[in-house]
Structure formats: C-alpha cells, structure tokens
Design a protein around this motif. Structure first.
Motif, PDB file in Angstrom:
ATOM      1  N   UNK A  74       0.835  -1.207   0.000  1.00  0.00           N
ATOM      2  CA  UNK A  74       0.000   0.000   0.000  1.00  0.00           C
ATOM      3  C   UNK A  74       0.869   1.256   0.000  1.00  0.00           C
ATOM      4  N   UNK A  75       1.943   1.215   0.758  1.00  0.00           N
ATOM      5  CA  UNK A  75       2.841   2.376   0.806  1.00  0.00           C
ATOM      6  C   UNK A  75       3.464   2.626  -0.562  1.00  0.00           C
ATOM      7  N   UNK A  76       3.887   1.547  -1.220  1.00  0.00           N
ATOM      8  CA  UNK A  76       4.465   1.694  -2.554  1.00  0.00           C
ATOM      9  C   UNK A  76       3.430   2.228  -3.550  1.00  0.00           C
ATOM     10  N   UNK A  77       2.197   1.733  -3.443  1.00  0.00           N
ATOM     11  CA  UNK A  77       1.134   2.214  -4.335  1.00  0.00           C
ATOM     12  C   UNK A  77       0.854   3.694  -4.086  1.00  0.00           C
ATOM     13  N   UNK A  78       0.861   4.081  -2.823  1.00  0.00           N
ATOM     14  CA  UNK A  78       0.631   5.485  -2.496  1.00  0.00           C
ATOM     15  C   UNK A  78       1.743   6.365  -3.043  1.00  0.00           C
ATOM     16  N   UNK A  79       2.982   5.897  -2.925  1.00  0.00           N
ATOM     17  CA  UNK A  79       4.117   6.643  -3.480  1.00  0.00           C
ATOM     18  C   UNK A  79       4.003   6.740  -5.013  1.00  0.00           C
ATOM     19  N   UNK A  80       3.564   5.656  -5.632  1.00  0.00           N
ATOM     20  CA  UNK A  80       3.422   5.661  -7.096  1.00  0.00           C
ATOM     21  C   UNK A  80       2.362   6.680  -7.533  1.00  0.00           C
ATOM     22  N   UNK A  81       1.237   6.702  -6.806  1.00  0.00           N
ATOM     23  CA  UNK A  81       0.175   7.657  -7.131  1.00  0.00           C
ATOM     24  C   UNK A  81       0.643   9.094  -6.917  1.00  0.00           C
ATOM     25  N   UNK A  82       1.390   9.312  -5.848  1.00  0.00           N
ATOM     26  CA  UNK A  82       1.895  10.663  -5.587  1.00  0.00           C
ATOM     27  C   UNK A  82       2.822  11.115  -6.706  1.00  0.00           C
ATOM     28  N   UNK A  83       3.702  10.209  -7.153  1.00  0.00           N
ATOM     29  CA  UNK A  83       4.601  10.564  -8.260  1.00  0.00           C
ATOM     30  C   UNK A  83       3.810  10.829  -9.537  1.00  0.00           C
ATOM     31  N   UNK A  84       2.789  10.004  -9.785  1.00  0.00           N
ATOM     32  CA  UNK A  84       1.958  10.206 -10.982  1.00  0.00           C
ATOM     33  C   UNK A  84       1.220  11.532 -10.907  1.00  0.00           C
ATOM     34  N   UNK A  85       0.694  11.845  -9.704  1.00  0.00           N
ATOM     35  CA  UNK A  85      -0.014  13.116  -9.543  1.00  0.00           C
ATOM     36  C   UNK A  85       0.901  14.304  -9.757  1.00  0.00           C
ATOM     37  N   UNK A  86       2.125  14.230  -9.211  1.00  0.00           N
ATOM     38  CA  UNK A  86       3.082  15.328  -9.408  1.00  0.00           C
ATOM     39  C   UNK A  86       3.459  15.468 -10.882  1.00  0.00           C
ATOM     40  N   UNK A  87       3.652  14.329 -11.558  1.00  0.00           N
ATOM     41  CA  UNK A  87       4.014  14.385 -12.977  1.00  0.00           C
ATOM     42  C   UNK A  87       2.886  14.982 -13.802  1.00  0.00           C
ATOM     43  N   UNK A  88       1.630  14.596 -13.492  1.00  0.00           N
ATOM     44  CA  UNK A  88       0.488  15.146 -14.228  1.00  0.00           C
ATOM     45  C   UNK A  88       0.332  16.640 -13.962  1.00  0.00           C
ATOM     46  N   UNK A  89       0.503  17.035 -12.700  1.00  0.00           N
ATOM     47  CA  UNK A  89       0.426  18.462 -12.359  1.00  0.00           C
ATOM     48  C   UNK A  89       1.522  19.251 -13.073  1.00  0.00           C
ATOM     49  N   UNK A  90       2.737  18.704 -13.091  1.00  0.00           N
ATOM     50  CA  UNK A  90       3.843  19.374 -13.784  1.00  0.00           C
ATOM     51  C   UNK A  90       3.548  19.511 -15.275  1.00  0.00           C
ATOM     52  N   UNK A  91       2.939  18.485 -15.858  1.00  0.00           N
ATOM     53  CA  UNK A  91       2.649  18.537 -17.296  1.00  0.00           C
ATOM     54  C   UNK A  91       1.611  19.605 -17.602  1.00  0.00           C
ATOM     55  N   UNK A  92       0.584  19.708 -16.759  1.00  0.00           N
ATOM     56  CA  UNK A  92      -0.455  20.730 -16.976  1.00  0.00           C
ATOM     57  C   UNK A  92       0.130  22.127 -16.800  1.00  0.00           C
ATOM     58  N   UNK A  93       0.930  22.318 -15.749  1.00  0.00           N
ATOM     59  CA  UNK A  93       1.559  23.627 -15.528  1.00  0.00           C
ATOM     60  C   UNK A  93       2.439  24.013 -16.717  1.00  0.00           C
ATOM     61  N   UNK A  94       3.248  23.065 -17.174  1.00  0.00           N
ATOM     62  CA  UNK A  94       4.131  23.351 -18.310  1.00  0.00           C
ATOM     63  C   UNK A  94       3.321  23.664 -19.566  1.00  0.00           C
ATOM     64  N   UNK A  95       2.171  22.989 -19.735  1.00  0.00           N
ATOM     65  CA  UNK A  95       1.328  23.255 -20.907  1.00  0.00           C
ATOM     66  C   UNK A  95       0.803  24.686 -20.878  1.00  0.00           C
ATOM     67  N   UNK A  96       0.315  25.128 -19.706  1.00  0.00           N
ATOM     68  CA  UNK A  96      -0.206  26.492 -19.596  1.00  0.00           C
ATOM     69  C   UNK A  96       0.909  27.537 -19.685  1.00  0.00           C
ATOM     70  N   UNK A  97       2.115  27.155 -19.270  1.00  0.00           N
ATOM     71  CA  UNK A  97       3.239  28.087 -19.351  1.00  0.00           C
ATOM     72  C   UNK A  97       3.822  28.173 -20.755  1.00  0.00           C
ATOM     73  N   UNK A  98       3.382  27.268 -21.637  1.00  0.00           N
ATOM     74  CA  UNK A  98       3.896  27.288 -23.009  1.00  0.00           C
ATOM     75  C   UNK A  98       5.144  26.465 -23.211  1.00  0.00           C
TER      76      UNK A  98
END
Length: 407
Positions: A74-98
């Motif tokens: 469960x801890x590993x799954x939670x870490x994986x989701x957190x990394x995925x969430x950060x990567x998705x957030x970074x991608x959206x931010x970078x998209x809006x920043x151009x």
C-alpha cells in the motif's frame, strides 16, 4: 498546562487506587492438588490487568507483523500515485506556461504510471499539437482512447477543439456529432458547434446554436447579435432564387431578432430583389420612429412594392413626414429621391437627390442622379455626377460601390 493537569490527574488516580487497595483485606485461594496458592486480591487484580495488557500487546505485534507485506504494498502504491499526480500536475503547468516539450515529457511519465493515464494522454496530445507534431498528436489520442475509463467525452472534446484550431472543420463536425448522439449538449460543446457551423456555412445550425447559447447566458447580446445577423443574411442569400422560401424564412425570424438594424439593412435589398420588400416596411418604420438611423433610412425605398403605385405613394408620404424632423439627412433624401423616381415624379426626384449629395456626398446618390438625368435624355448634365462618383471611389470611399459605375 495541559501536561500538568494530566500529571495531577494520574497522581490522584494512583493515590485513590492505593487507598482502596490498603482497605482491601481480601485474598484468593487457588487449589490444584497437590498444590495450593494463596494470593491477595489486590495482587490478583494487578496480575490480571498486566496479563491482559501483555496479551493484547502480543496480539497486536503478531497482527502487525502479518500485515507488513500488505502495508508495504500500500505504501508503494501510495508513493506511485503521488509521483503520478506530481508528474500530471507538472505537465499541466508546463502546458499552460507554453513549455510544450517539457509538458509532453511530464505527461509521458504520468501515463507510464497508469494513474490518470487518460488525462495524461490528453495533455500530451495537446502539447504535441501545440508543437505541430502530427504523428505524436495522433499517437497520444490513440493512447487516450485505450485508457479512457469513463467514456470518451474528454477525448472527443479535445479532438474537436484542436481540429477547429487547425482548421479541420469537417473532422471537428464529426467529433461533435458523436458527442451529440451521446446526449451531450454542454456550453463548451455548443461554442465549438457555432464555430464549426460558421466555417462550414451551415447557417441554420449556427442560428440554432447561438440561440441556445444566448438562452443559457453563455453569449451576451453584443456577442450573439452579429452571429445571428450573419446567419440570417447568408441563409437568405442562399434562398434568394426562391421567392416563396425567402418570404417564409423572413416570417419565421423572431421579433426580437428583427430589432437588429444591421440585419434589416442587409436583408432589405434581398427582399426587394425578390419583389417582397414591403414585408419589412412596418419593421423599418417602427425602428426609425423609435430611434432615427440615417443608414437605415437610406434603405427605405426598398420597402415599396415593385408593382404597387399605392405602396410607393404610402412610402413617399411616410418618408416626407420624417423629412420635417430630419430636413438635412442625406440618407432620407436619397430614399425620397428613389421613391420619387419610382412614382415618376422626375422633378422632385432630382431635387431630393441633389439635396442628398449636398448634405452627404455618396457614390450611390451621385449614380442615382446621373441615371435619372440619362433617362431624361440629359446626358451632358449626367457626366459630372459620374465623374464625382468615380472620384469618391478613387479616393477610397465606398469601394463596395465600384460595381455600380457604368462601364
């Protein structure tokens, strides 16, 4: 302060227990032949309490030890989701920043984790589209289709929006049609439908969509009126060859939309060409009585029937009543001149047209005056007016009237 209160409470309980235990003279006799054990009741209570506590602690330790593999997973799954969430957030931010390249990389990492893969694929598709990388754009749209978990509305909307931006309106129309078949009619989709209908010259569809957007307050009146005007004008131009269809279309336009003066100005010539300009007469008179508009008054001559002397006389009488309040209005004087020509009042027609060019020189007034003089076989007098019209055109004014000049 709170710690002090707890300590005082614990000591008070301890003192109370000690006092109660000191007053207790009871004992417990345990017999298991050939053995006999005699214990004080206080000691037995302590043994029971401590034994229960130790047993409970032992059970908890064993339980936690057995659950350890599950908890680690469960801890590993939670870490994986957190990394995925950060990567998705970074991608959206970078998209809006151009920063489209960085957005694509972050979205790829989010997609590989499997968490929010569909959304990550759509972000990657948008980034690839912004980079004009068509192969990767199509690839990521395909990935979004594979990972879509809750229907494909987001993917179809993305495809439609990006297709509109790229000018692929047929493709956008196909995606919007698929959404419509699924029962979706939200505001963002209606806005895309309006753009697609305008680009594909589907005027009735444009008008219906704009009316819905206006109803839902997704368009202001200032935004909706030009779109409705264009849709009506273009559709009536398509029907210009069918007089009956043109009349039926005019009669079905809601009264509120007929308050648009720009619309009336543009469709009056179409109705007049079909021989039904009188249909707009009441509306034109109502608008001019409500608020004067020189450009609309210039079109008033179109409101007389093509073959109706009584209609021409009635229009002429109404226009002359306006002349009392607007004696120097060039548009009204031009309309009066045109009406007098149709009523064969040649002298009054010439007078009105001369006054029109005096107060507001225009190509159409000069040409109307020149044509009138030619019809009266006064060709020499007509030539200066032709030259005056040509000079206005040459100077850049009223370029749309070039076609009116004689060859």
């Amino acid at each position: 302060m709170r710690t002090l209160i707890w300590m005082i409470g614990i000591f008070a309980v301890a003192v109370g227990v000690a006092m109660v235990a000191g007053l207790n003279d009871g004992y417990v006799l345990l017999v298991a032949p050939p053995w006999r054990v005699q214990l004080s009741l206080n000691l037995l209570v302590v043994i029971v309490v401590v034994g229960f506590a130790l047993g409970y602690a032992l059970v908890r330790v064993v339980s936690r030890t057995l659950q350890l593999p599950t908890r680690v997973a469960q801890w590993r799954e939670r870490r994986r989701r957190e990394r995925a969430g950060r990567a998705l957030t970074d991608s959206v931010n970078a998209l809006f920043e151009g920063r489209f390249s960085q957005s694509l990389k972050s979205a790829s990492r989010a997609y590989e984790t499997g968490e929010g893969a569909s959304m990550a694929a759509l972000v990657a598709a948008r980034a690839a589209h912004a980079m004009q990388d068509e192969p990767r754009y199509r690839e990521w749209l395909g990935n979004a289709a594979k990972k879509e978990a809750n229907g494909d509305v987001a993917r179809l909307m993305t495809e439609a929006e990006l297709a509109v931006d790229a000018g692929r309106f047929d493709e956008a129309a196909a995606r919007l049609a698929t959404l419509r078949e699924g029962g979706h009619r939200h505001i963002a989709m209606l806005r895309l439908e309006a753009r697609v209908a305008s680009a594909l010259r589907r005027w009735e569809e444009l008008i219906g969509t704009v009316r819905q957007l206006r109803k839902h307050k997704a368009l202001t009146d200032e935004q909706a009126v030009p779109l409705l005007r264009r849709g009506h004008v273009e559709r009536m131009r398509e029907l210009a060859g069918d007089s009956e269809a043109l009349v039926d279309y005019w009669k079905n336009i809601p009264a509120g939309e007929l308050q648009d003066r720009g619309l009336i100005e543009r469709v009056l010539p179409l109705l007049a060409k079909a021989g039904r300009g009188e249909l707009a007469r009441r509306q034109v008179e109502h608008l001019l009585d409500e608020r004067w508009d020189s450009d609309l008054a210039r079109q008033y001559a179109y409101c007389a029937e093509s073959e109706g002397e009584s209609s021409v006389r009635a229009c002429l009488q109404k226009a002359e009543s306006w002349l009392q309040q607007q004696p120097r209005d060039a548009g009204l004087l031009f309309a009066l001149g045109q009406l007098c020509v149709r009523a064969q009042l040649w002298g009054k027609a010439q007078s009105y047209l001369e006054s029109s060019v005096k107060y507001g020189p225009s190509v159409d007034a000069y040409l109307a005056l020149a044509h009138l003089l030619e019809n009266l076989e006064r060709n020499a007098e007509a030539q200066p007016y032709y030259r005056a019209a040509a000079e206005i055109v040459a100077a850049g004014g009223q370029k749309n009237a070039v076609a009116l000049l004689p060859a």
